[in-house]
Design a protein around this motif. Structure first.
Motif, PDB file in Angstrom:
ATOM      1  N   ALA A  71     -65.997  23.461 -41.886  1.00  0.00           N
ATOM      2  CA  ALA A  71     -65.957  24.923 -41.973  1.00  0.00           C
ATOM      3  C   ALA A  71     -64.560  25.413 -42.357  1.00  0.00           C
ATOM      4  CB  ALA A  71     -66.388  25.534 -40.633  1.00  0.00           C
ATOM      5  N   GLY A  74     -64.153  24.689 -45.950  1.00  0.00           N
ATOM      6  CA  GLY A  74     -64.947  25.599 -46.761  1.00  0.00           C
ATOM      7  C   GLY A  74     -64.235  26.915 -47.009  1.00  0.00           C
ATOM      8  N   VAL A  81     -70.099  24.923 -46.250  1.00  0.00           N
ATOM      9  CA  VAL A  81     -69.701  23.830 -45.373  1.00  0.00           C
ATOM     10  C   VAL A  81     -70.133  22.478 -45.932  1.00  0.00           C
ATOM     11  CG1 VAL A  81     -70.070  22.794 -43.096  1.00  0.00           C
ATOM     12  CG2 VAL A  81     -69.635  25.246 -43.299  1.00  0.00           C
TER      13      VAL A  81
END
Length: 273
Positions: A71, A74, A81
């Motif tokens: 995450a 990302g 993700v």
């Protein structure tokens, strides 16, 4: 027959990861470079950093992992993700496959001698083994904390092979050695960014715009610590293209300086490669 009104056929993008591997050398900060064999379908004859396309198996959510989670990546890489996980896994896998450097270990240490996994490296290259399975079998975890987000480049639309590539910065782990044991490279080695850029300016080597740009970034620093600590905001860069001019029609921030090295006959040598 193609006419001026025929829309250009744009090839689909493939996710890819590239790792800019650096170390402190006697002459300052050095970067590991590969001079690709001319027969390669993409960037043949060019000087590049280790890297390659994401494999579907790089998306394995069960991959052992230490460091910032998918995450976090990302957010830094402006993606979801699952894709972020795959990009980081591909970065570590490709670096191991192409130059034998393994950014893996446990919470307290990095693998001191990846050569003990030579057989697994061969199986990874042959796609007989997934990276997640390799790490599980040898009891290692991917060390995402040894990577830093660096850049994001998208191959121009005129290219038949196009990649959506994230660049990662990584310091060579203590005790490890980067080698040239890959069929994709005719020659490998360490250079300062200034030396690599001088090779480009004089026509001894050829650089694609993303490689040239990252080398210019690294040329600002004297040490690994400085380069890694420098703040960077990763934004996607897709060079513009002027119809009918090929690489001479490419546009991006700094393109004029880049293209200056292709003038005065150097373009002919580039096309030969």
């Amino acid at each position: 027959m193609t006419t001026p009104d025929t829309p250009m056929q744009v090839s689909p993008l493939r996710d890819a990861s590239t790792v800019v591997l650096i170390r402190d050398g006697d002459g300052g900060l050095e970067v590991f470079l590969q001079h690709r064999v001319k027969q390669m379908a993409f960037a043949g004859g060019m000087t590049v950093f280790p890297g390659g396309g994401v494999d579907d198996r790089d998306r394995d959510a069960e991959i052992r992992w230490i460091g910032p989670d998918a995450a976090w990546w990302g957010e830094r890489l402006s993606t979801d993700v699952e894709t972020a996980r795959a990009l980081v896994a591909a970065a570590v896998r490709e670096t191991f496959e192409e130059c034998g450097v393994l950014l893996a270990g446990d919470a307290g240490a990095v693998v001191p001698d990846p050569s003990v996994y030579a057989a697994q490296r061969e199986r990874l290259v042959a796609k007989e083994l997934s990276f997640a399975r390799f790490l599980s079998e040898v009891g290692l975890a991917l060390r995402a904390d040894l990577l830093a987000p660096m850049a994001h480049w998208i191959t121009p639309r005129f290219e038949p092979r196009r990649y959506d590539t994230r660049f990662f910065l990584a310091a060579l782990p203590a005790g490890q050695t980067a080698d040239g044991a890959t069929t994709e490279a005719a020659e490998t080695g360490w250079q300062t960014a200034a030396e690599a850029l001088d090779d480009w300016e004089t026509g001894r080597r050829f650089l694609l715009p993303p490689t040239w740009t990252q080398l210019r970034d690294l040329a600002r620093f004297d040490t690994v610590a400085e380069a890694v600590a420098a703040p960077r905001t990763v934004v996607p860069i897709e060079p513009s293209v002027a119809d009918g001019r090929g690489i001479l029609g490419i546009g991006f921030d700094g393109a004029e300086s880049y293209l200056a090295a292709l003038r005065d006959g150097r373009l002919d040598r580039l096309e030969e490669r």
